[in-house]
Design a protein around this motif. Sequence first.
Motif, PDB file in Angstrom:
ATOM      1  N   THR A   1       0.751  -1.289   0.048  1.00 16.31           N
ATOM      2  CA  THR A   1       0.033  -0.022   0.008  1.00 16.31           C
ATOM      3  C   THR A   1       0.820   1.342   0.000  1.00 16.31           C
ATOM      4  O   THR A   1       2.195   1.351   0.176  1.00 16.31           O
ATOM      5  N   ALA A   2       0.245   2.251  -0.248  1.00 17.34           N
ATOM      6  CA  ALA A   2       0.722   3.719  -0.232  1.00 17.34           C
ATOM      7  C   ALA A   2       1.332   3.865   1.266  1.00 17.34           C
ATOM      8  O   ALA A   2       2.530   4.564   1.542  1.00 17.34           O
TER       9      ALA A   2
ATOM     10  N   GLU B   1       4.539   1.839   1.675  1.00 20.13           N
ATOM     11  CA  GLU B   1       5.719   2.599   0.711  1.00 20.13           C
ATOM     12  C   GLU B   1       6.114   3.955   1.540  1.00 20.13           C
ATOM     13  O   GLU B   1       7.339   3.886   1.327  1.00 20.13           O
TER      14      GLU B   1
ATOM     15  N   TRP C   1       8.806  -1.410  -5.275  1.00 23.43           N
ATOM     16  CA  TRP C   1       7.384  -1.316  -6.351  1.00 23.43           C
ATOM     17  C   TRP C   1       6.156  -1.709  -5.389  1.00 23.43           C
ATOM     18  O   TRP C   1       6.292  -2.463  -4.631  1.00 23.43           O
ATOM     19  N   ARG C   2       5.072  -0.724  -5.711  1.00 21.85           N
ATOM     20  CA  ARG C   2       3.775  -0.969  -4.896  1.00 21.85           C
ATOM     21  C   ARG C   2       3.066  -1.728  -5.634  1.00 21.85           C
ATOM     22  O   ARG C   2       2.397  -1.475  -6.805  1.00 21.85           O
TER      23      ARG C   2
ATOM     24  N   ASP D   1      -0.109  -2.172  -4.684  1.00 23.03           N
ATOM     25  CA  ASP D   1      -1.589  -1.510  -5.131  1.00 23.03           C
ATOM     26  C   ASP D   1      -1.548  -0.327  -6.053  1.00 23.03           C
ATOM     27  O   ASP D   1      -2.150   0.615  -6.147  1.00 23.03           O
ATOM     28  N   GLY D   2       0.009   0.057  -6.668  1.00 21.28           N
ATOM     29  CA  GLY D   2      -0.082   1.063  -7.382  1.00 21.28           C
ATOM     30  C   GLY D   2       0.472   0.803  -8.753  1.00 21.28           C
ATOM     31  O   GLY D   2       1.378   1.700  -9.030  1.00 21.28           O
TER      32      GLY D   2
END
Length: 599
Positions: free
Chosen positions: A129-130, A133, A147-148, A150-151
């Motif tokens: 998640t953000a 991160e 690397w995310r 959910d992104g």
Amino acid sequence: MREFSVPVLVDVPLSANCTDVVFQRGVDEPDAVVIRRKEGEDPAAPWTPVTAAQFRDRVAAVAKGLIAAGIEPGDRVGLMSRTRYEWTVADYAIWAAGAVGVPIYETSSAEQVKWILTDSGAKAAFVETAAHEETVREAVPGLPLLWRIDGGGFAELERLGADVSNDTLAERRASRGGRDLATIIYTSGTTGMPKGCRLTHDNLLFTARNVSRGPLEALFDVEGRAALLFLPLAHSFARLIQVVLIETGTVLAHSPNMKNVAPDLREFKPTFLLGVPRVFEKVYNAAEQKANAEGKGKIFHAAVRAAIEWSKAESSGGAGLGARLKHAAFDKLVYGKLRAATGGALTAAVSGGSALGERLGHFFRGVGIEVFEGWGLTETSAPSTVNIPGANKIGTVGKPFPGVSIRIADDGEILVKGRHVFDGYWNNERATKEAIDPEGWFHTGDVGRLDEHGYLSITGRKKEILVTAGGKNVAPAPLEDAIRAHRLISQVMVVGDGKPFIGAIVTLDQEAMEQWKQANGRSGASMAELCSDPAVVAEVQQAVDDANRMVSKAEQIKKFSILDIELSEDSGHVTPKQSIKRHVVARDFAKQIDELYGG
């Protein structure tokens, strides 16, 4: 000194690595469903099948992206996420790229993340998640690659790796063998900073294949076999079971949100479950509270007694006619409903982490969901012993699995030897030499005993033995496990080192207490008020009295204090696998502990 060994059943070649089965099954059984997944967290969302070919292709695409990004063989890659489909994809992609996975609990603080990523020398990391991160960037600002999930992290890697050939990926996969490092798992650490356990591909494969084709073969040799994972994959126990499920072709599903586990069980209908004792305690407690709320408490408790009676009889030659008739009657009234709540197909589960207790073990077997207790540590690739279908000795953690030797040292410490024992501690040769003696025995720090048939019982931790002022040695774990099984209690810590008697501090399960308040006319009571409520104190006293019956008078708990807070990961008092950080609790609640002794 007593010792028990079981011969190797599956001699895994040292050329093998954990990704072999993923790529081979993608060729041999491309259309076989190996995973079912949900998009998002809507409990009503459908389970989408993922075939062996689809899983292989996703793993390959992410692995190619890692190679294109500059990940080299042996590089460490962090993985911070809840238990979900993408966790498994990333795990196998890291291996396929020849790299080493470094799991991080998704609840970890910035300080913990910094220690794990810097100590392991990680070159990159996956986050979910953000918020994750942000934590990683705060902890390690200079981390080269991140690397995310959910992104769009996977999509980014797949685009990056589009020009990497299948031959390049095959060469990279083939560069890793059994002796090569697969993962560094950092122990939860109830004291100090966690140590990184080096586990090789051989550690994981040897364990997975000898367990799944040995003591637990019956669980993975059934039509429609399926398992739901909800425990943190950052922990060695769930991680090893993931490898077992992939190796055996058992359909795997993930439940990232603990609030959705109950509906996920009903919809996914697993045949096999992995849990810790607290999970099974909550299942039992929820069923008991529901029955009491519906005015069916007497029927439920009669059914519990019948289940336990039937199971105990089955352990000693088989139940008589009367026990069988009662068992059959309650199967329609109670047990069938409990099984339906888990999807109706669940017949077996494996429990580890701490003691389940004989009562719950017999209860679940009587209900038709047999729980097999096992034991091990991160340093032993999770399991070293496990009970066996058809020879489940409830109250023990079973026998060594094939290829494992167990020895009880003169001081009661459990020693372990086998190919499942880790490669040592990362960047800590001193700790490695202290843990593994010149003969190759790993000193576990757990204390226990072996019976004449090779069944192991855990009696405590060597470093956690309390010595009272009177010189009595007391193992706190059995007392704590027994008290924690009470439906209203979430945590307990036994104290008394250097004191005149044994005491305990207890916390209440807030979810269970909400139901208790409604049932007992205390809906407006605060947690502080409940801690001194005579009815609540009486419930805790009953749990303590029941535990005290297991030990001598000198080992019994004489006084306890109920705290008005939860001991949790968030409060910093409990590890992700729910082990109490004894030194932290003792420090933060020194006043309450002193008051037990008139301080």
